[in-house]
Design a protein around this motif. Sequence first.
Motif: not given
Length: 706
Positions: A482-483, A487, A497, A523, A574, A674, A688-690
């Motif tokens: 996860v985010e 990174r 980012t 978050k 963020q 993304f 955000d990214i998973r």
Amino acid sequence: MDKLFNPSSIAVVGASAKAGKIGNTIVRTMIDAGFKGEIYPVNLNGGTVCDLQAYKSVSSIEPAPEMAVIVVPAAGVVSCLAEIAECGIKAVVVISAGFKETGHEGWLMEQEIVRIAQEYEISLLGPNSLGFINAGSGLNVSFASNMPPAGNIAFFSQSGALCATVMDWALSSGRGFSKFISLGNKSVLDEAAVLEYLGSDPDTRVILGYIENVESGRRFMEQARKVAMKKPIIMLKSGITPAGARAASAHTGAVSGSDRAYDAAFRQSGVVRGGRLEELFSLAKAFSMQTAPKGSNLAIVTNAGGPGILAADACGESCLRMARLSFDTIGELQRILPGYASLYNPVDILRDADAERYGIVSSLVVNDPMVHAVLIVISPAGCLDPAETARAVVKAVSEAGKPVFCCLMGRGGTAEARSVLVNAGIPVYDFPKPAVRAMESLHRYSLWKSGSVRVCEEPERDIESAAEVISKAVRTGHSEIVEFQARELLKAYGLSTPESGLARCGDDAVAIASEIGYPVVLKIASPDIPHKSDVAGVVVNLNTPDEIRKAFWDITARAQRLMPDAYIAGCLVQQMAPFDSREVVISFKRDEQFGPLVMFGLGGVYVDILKDVSFRLAPLTREDASAMIREIKSYMLLKGVRGGSPVNFDAIIDVLLKISSLAMDFPDVCEAEFNPVLVCRDSALVADIRITVRMGGYPEYKVESV
């Protein structure tokens, strides 16, 4: 494969003296079709089959035939194939059914067939195949008694019944075919192998295909792209719904796969996709009889207003454009047509038009320099002779060098007219829309060919750093990255980012916010909570230290309450997106047949509710990425409407190319998302990214050339 489709001698193993048996029908159809080579029936009892001497074994035939057809029950196929292989025969058709389409036992027998064929380098068609027909050489190796006329269209199919249906259409319409090939279960020869053969077949101008699945997606795309550069491929894909996929599995043991992946594969390979069986026939007529237009301008000539309007509507729904006729053409039309005729496109020459008027107007319109293609609509009228009109049209357009299609409205009394037009190479349709759709497909195919050179860029990235992020997740037992963990992965791929930091407590969050600058977003940071919305784990637009401390407490406490077993690392602080940002979603998911399928769309309701998304298969070219952005219906929102500024499209393309590279670099990454990517005039920030990783060990990754 030439020994398969052009043998000089054939053994039929399982030939029967009894009329009505498949082993008898196969021999009879070859004789009736006029096969000029030697036919050797093989029957354990010997005797004669269709007045030909029958042999008790293949090995007793001297010299060995070039090709063998197996029609024995499924249980005897493996032993028959083993004997055939020992005789040195390199081409085999297995008509027999009862293999992987029936279950595990059948699958095991089919695997043995594959083993023997690969060991002895045999080109094997089937099993569960109807056989094939080579109309040009008069060879019918099937139990279909009718022989289509020789022509320039080839058809291959996983379904034998579809072969019979298309053959019936060929016979009723007079269309000529070069080859009919029933793939059956595709145990050895699949659609890619057949495409390769037909791509070099001098008798074939257009290739039609019906498939339920593709065995090797990448190989299919590679072969289809090569062949489509030489001749058009038109495909019908079934099993696009869950019910259809289940039926396909029961039919040939096929695993259907994602329809979106097939759609992307066809698009990127230059394959023209037919939506329905009737459309397959419609497109076959167009591609086998006409060349592509040199532009998108379509002109319509009609003797009735209604059909002309329908044709114009169909044009408006396509990528074609209604041509604007030149002043010279309009002047000539004004001189020869009655005063109340419509001189503009569509050109309505009125109900009292005769063959002579059709000929004169067709000649004027087709020779207009502003026109690239013409559709001539002929509606029934009391004074109109369809056959005479057809001859006038043929004469008028014969030397124009532009594609001309005809729509003959009504069937009564038009048989001769249709024959005249078809013999002159003009496709005939019953209604305007299929004709326009066929013209559009010709034009799209031409555009693909002109821009089909694919150059996949390899963006700069740090593979070792990215691999370490993935390896760490696998070692700690997490399939989801996860985010806050990812990174460094984004950094390795040079993806921008929003400025951010991981806070372990409320005071940490305040300190980070002071560095970043207000307003900020908080978050939840947890490897066990991939979907932050599940715990209401995002709070935006925080402007003061007190708001941040309260939000931190609320988010972490709620997450702990709702998911008590989750490890809570804290909160990610963020920076807020620029005020004019728009949210887009960029992701990929690995398809079983074709590999990584990349998706693009606007965020929020545009993806979740409206499903306004586009797809391509990785690796992407810059042209692929640009086309994905332009394809979505909400594209204009990115360009800027009602005073809004346009976003940085190059930045979006860069993110698409990098997620494509990530997908190709790491085969064990099953999917990545993304969401959102915040795009504005200056940049695209992955907010955000998973990532989902396939568990089961960490491979030694290396960069694969794309």
